[in-house]
Scaffold this motif. Structure first.
Motif, short mmCIF file in Angstrom:
data_model
loop_
_atom_site.label_atom_id
_atom_site.label_comp_id
_atom_site.label_asym_id
_atom_site.label_seq_id
_atom_site.Cartn_x
_atom_site.Cartn_y
_atom_site.Cartn_z
N VAL A 182 31.52 51.44 44.10
CA VAL A 182 31.67 50.73 45.41
C VAL A 182 32.93 49.91 45.07
CG1 VAL A 182 31.07 49.12 47.08
CG2 VAL A 182 29.46 50.67 46.32
N THR A 183 34.09 49.82 46.04
CA THR A 183 35.01 48.93 45.83
C THR A 183 35.27 47.89 46.72
OG1 THR A 183 36.35 50.95 44.99
CG2 THR A 183 37.63 49.06 45.83
N LEU A 184 35.47 46.75 46.49
CA LEU A 184 35.89 45.64 47.55
C LEU A 184 37.21 45.14 47.20
CD1 LEU A 184 32.53 45.56 47.54
CD2 LEU A 184 33.02 42.89 47.94
N ASP A 185 38.13 45.24 48.21
CA ASP A 185 39.50 44.73 47.80
C ASP A 185 39.96 43.81 49.06
OD1 ASP A 185 41.14 46.52 49.53
OD2 ASP A 185 40.29 47.89 48.11
N HIS A 186 40.76 42.74 48.82
CA HIS A 186 41.45 41.91 49.87
C HIS A 186 40.45 41.35 50.87
CE1 HIS A 186 44.71 44.45 48.40
NE2 HIS A 186 45.30 43.51 48.20
N LEU A 187 39.20 40.96 50.38
CA LEU A 187 38.04 40.31 51.14
C LEU A 187 37.90 39.18 50.34
CD1 LEU A 187 36.37 40.85 53.54
CD2 LEU A 187 34.72 42.14 51.89
N THR A 188 37.41 38.03 51.30
CA THR A 188 36.98 36.55 51.13
C THR A 188 35.35 36.81 51.49
OG1 THR A 188 38.96 35.61 51.14
CG2 THR A 188 36.89 34.22 51.42
N VAL A 189 34.66 36.60 50.39
CA VAL A 189 33.19 36.29 50.44
C VAL A 189 32.89 35.11 50.18
CG1 VAL A 189 31.10 37.18 49.77
CG2 VAL A 189 32.89 38.73 49.81
N GLN A 190 32.14 33.93 51.11
CA GLN A 190 31.87 32.79 50.88
C GLN A 190 30.51 32.42 51.62
OE1 GLN A 190 35.59 30.98 52.62
NE2 GLN A 190 34.69 30.79 54.47
N GLY A 191 30.17 31.24 51.25
CA GLY A 191 29.00 30.53 51.86
C GLY A 191 27.53 31.15 51.82
N PHE A 192 27.42 32.00 50.57
CA PHE A 192 26.05 32.52 50.72
C PHE A 192 25.18 31.70 49.64
CE2 PHE A 192 28.47 36.01 52.28
CZ PHE A 192 27.58 36.90 52.92
N SER A 233 23.49 44.66 40.35
CA SER A 233 24.09 44.87 39.05
C SER A 233 24.37 46.59 39.26
CB SER A 233 23.44 44.59 37.86
OG SER A 233 23.25 43.06 37.80
N ALA A 234 24.78 47.16 40.03
CA ALA A 234 24.74 48.26 40.17
C ALA A 234 26.14 48.86 39.40
CB ALA A 234 25.08 48.99 41.64
N ASP A 235 26.39 50.13 39.15
CA ASP A 235 27.53 50.83 38.19
C ASP A 235 28.79 51.09 38.90
OD1 ASP A 235 25.82 50.30 36.13
OD2 ASP A 235 24.97 52.42 36.14
N GLY A 236 29.77 50.80 38.08
CA GLY A 236 31.00 51.41 38.35
C GLY A 236 31.64 50.63 39.52
N TRP A 237 31.33 49.44 40.21
CA TRP A 237 32.07 48.71 40.94
C TRP A 237 33.33 48.19 40.69
CZ3 TRP A 237 29.16 45.65 45.50
CH2 TRP A 237 28.11 46.36 45.76
N VAL A 238 34.41 48.00 41.54
CA VAL A 238 35.75 47.60 41.43
C VAL A 238 35.95 46.67 42.41
CG1 VAL A 238 38.05 48.02 41.39
CG2 VAL A 238 36.50 50.04 40.86
N ILE A 239 36.31 45.27 41.92
CA ILE A 239 36.53 44.23 42.86
C ILE A 239 38.09 43.79 42.30
CG2 ILE A 239 35.72 41.93 43.50
CD1 ILE A 239 33.46 43.97 43.41
N GLU A 240 38.66 43.95 43.43
CA GLU A 240 40.28 43.60 43.35
C GLU A 240 40.87 42.91 44.55
OE1 GLU A 240 42.25 47.14 40.87
OE2 GLU A 240 41.92 47.73 42.91
#
Length: 513
Positions: A142-152, A165-172
């Motif tokens: 899974v890829t997440l990019d250019h996203l703000t995650v807040q307030g959890f 803790s899934a495998d192969g994630w990309v956070i950019e």
């Protein structure tokens, strides 16, 4: 789990690629942070703009990528619902605005394999201090990019992004900020690049996988700042559960080019059976505790980092509380090189780093009472990577080869060379205990069946386990601790028999430079 400095003391009683310092950005500190910190305002600029990602995050695409599913911030739960009804390998584009999940605390986005989540400029996924998790599940790649995650509001020891803790994630190019718990968990082959991990309640990243080790982790070009706002070490003394990043049983990690600063507690902390780390080209500064702890772990290279003004808060607190332990900025605890554990190196090599105006320097420590099956092992239930069955580490077998050596994590084969250590005690505002390098252990006493009682471990770590300082440059009034906490030496004693450390090194009294 990590043992605290207080626990250690209780046992004891029985040139840089990145260059100069930083210019403070608006992302350091929080209004309710009462603990005193070093002032970053006095620092000249020097942190590359590419890693000042909290102040100037990169903007995402203003229009939806071709074929992407558009997510509407005005529809509560739209992201989670469209994820459920779309196939794997779908790209989702979050429009500008504040996106929300439904009000149930367990509401979250559960990606499918290969999904990609892209934020438009101004796209925020907000947990409203109600939802515990943002992204969970076991889907890989899974890829997440250019996203703000807040307030959890993740619970203690749990994380908001990649909760499972899934495998192969990309956070950019992501901003993960102002959450409880950890901003981010980690799985195998995870990549975290050019992201802001700021102001999270426990960790910026908790690299922990409940069902085993994490393989091949990369952290590159991130800004990791002001984490552990919950001050968990004070809430749970001895928990070893805080820091900018905490690594547990990570097999192969590249930690490169990050700016780790102003975290409450330790900057980077590798704890319990980590192996094969490369820590290079980072700026580690103004963390309240140590810049780097490498604990009960194996085989690492720490090179070409700039390490400044760390450990002022915790070092001062321990000294004012009466502790004389050499409270370190780079702390190697029961960790060393081990050729039998496969890695890119078979030692811990610390070289070409600049350490300037920290509370003390490098400590190599081995707790004589901490080994597999000992009640003093705070990594309860864990054993070394050389012994798979902890129950084997028991009398009488533990007193003989091979278990005598293999049942304990050993500080061995540590090579510290070509570093520059600078200390101005007036800048640190200290009069005692901030000027130490150390190589030591405690007097073994516990448990009563331990084969490591007395000075066995202190003599081994000091004289026989191939720990070596050489060809370093010292500027300032440095002192050296050898064998045990009470043996404090000047440079002549440190270089002379029987220790014979720092051959080829230069020493210049005075301050600065």
């Amino acid at each position: 789990m990590g043992n605290t400095w207080r626990d250690r003391l209780r046992s004891a009683a029985t040139p840089s690629v990145l260059g100069l310092a930083l210019l403070a950005t608006g992302c350091a500190g929080t209004p309710d942070d009462a603990a005193p910190k070093p002032s970053a305002s006095s620092s000249p600029s020097g942190v590359p703009a590419a890693v000042r990602v909290c102040a100037k995050p990169a903007a995402g695409p203003a229009e939806a990528p071709e074929g992407a599913v558009t997510v509407d911030p005005d529809v509560v739960g739209d992201l989670a619902a469209k994820t459920r009804t779309s196939p794997a390998h779908t790209t989702f584009w979050l429009r500008p605005g504040k996106h929300r999940l439904s009000s149930d605390r367990y509401s979250q986005v559960v990606p499918k394999e290969g999904n990609r989540y892209v934020g438009a400029p101004g796209a925020v996924l907000d947990g409203q201090k109600t939802n515990q998790y943002a992204f969970g599940g076991k889907a890989a790649d899974v890829t997440l990019d250019h996203l703000t995650v807040q307030g959890f509001a993740a619970p203690h020891d749990e994380g908001v992004v990649n909760h499972d803790s899934a495998d192969g994630w990309v956070i950019e190019h992501a901003t993960i900020q102002y959450n409880s718990g950890a901003g981010l968990m980690a799985g195998d082959r995870q990549r975290v690049r050019s992201s802001c991990l700021r102001g999270n309640g426990q960790y910026g990243i908790n690299a922990y996988k409940g069902d085993g080790a994490i393989d091949d982790l990369v952290l590159e070009g991130n800004e990791i700042t002001d984490n552990n706002t919950g001050d968990w070490e004070r809430k749970r003394p001895g928990c070893g559960c805080t820091g900018g990043v905490k690594f547990w049983a990570v097999q192969g990690a590249d930690v490169r080019g990050n700016w780790v600063h102003h975290n409450r507690g330790t900057g980077l902390w590798a704890d319990t059976n980590n192996n094969d780390f490369l820590v290079e080209h980072n700026v580690l500064e103004d963390n309240e505790g140590a810049a780097l702890i490498y604990e009960t772990s194996y085989n690492a290279v720490v090179r070409e980092n700039t390490i400044r003004r760390n450990n002022w808060v915790e070092g001062r607190e321990n000294t004012e509380g009466g502790d004389t332990f050499p409270f370190a900025t780079v702390y190697i605890s029961e960790s060393g090189g081990e050729p039998r554990v496969a890695a890119r190196t078979d030692e811990i090599e610390i070289y070409r780093n600049v350490l300037e105006d920290n509370w003390s320097g490098i400590t190599l420590w081995e707790n004589a009472d901490r080994f597999c099956n000992s009640p003093a092992n705070t990594s309860s239930g864990d054993c070394t990577l050389l012994v798979k069955d902890v129950d084997r580490c028991a009398r009488p077998a533990i007193a003989e080869a091979p278990l005598y050596a293999d049942c304990r994590w050993k500080t061995q084969r540590v090579d510290i060379h070509d570093n520059r250590f600078v200390l101005d005690k007036t800048a640190v505002e200290c009069t005692a205990n901030c000027d130490r390098m150390a190589l030591l252990a405690n007097y073994g006493t516990y448990p009563d069946w331990s084969p490591y009682q007395g000075e066995r471990v202190a003599e081994a770590v000091t004289l026989r386990q191939h720990n070596r300082w050489h060809d370093n440059v010292y500027v300032g009034p440095w002192r050296f601790v050898a064998h045990d906490p009470g043996r404090v030496l000047d440079s002549r004693g440190w270089r002379g028999a029987p220790y014979r450390q720092d051959s080829g090194s230069t020493f210049r009294a005075g301050k600065g430079g």
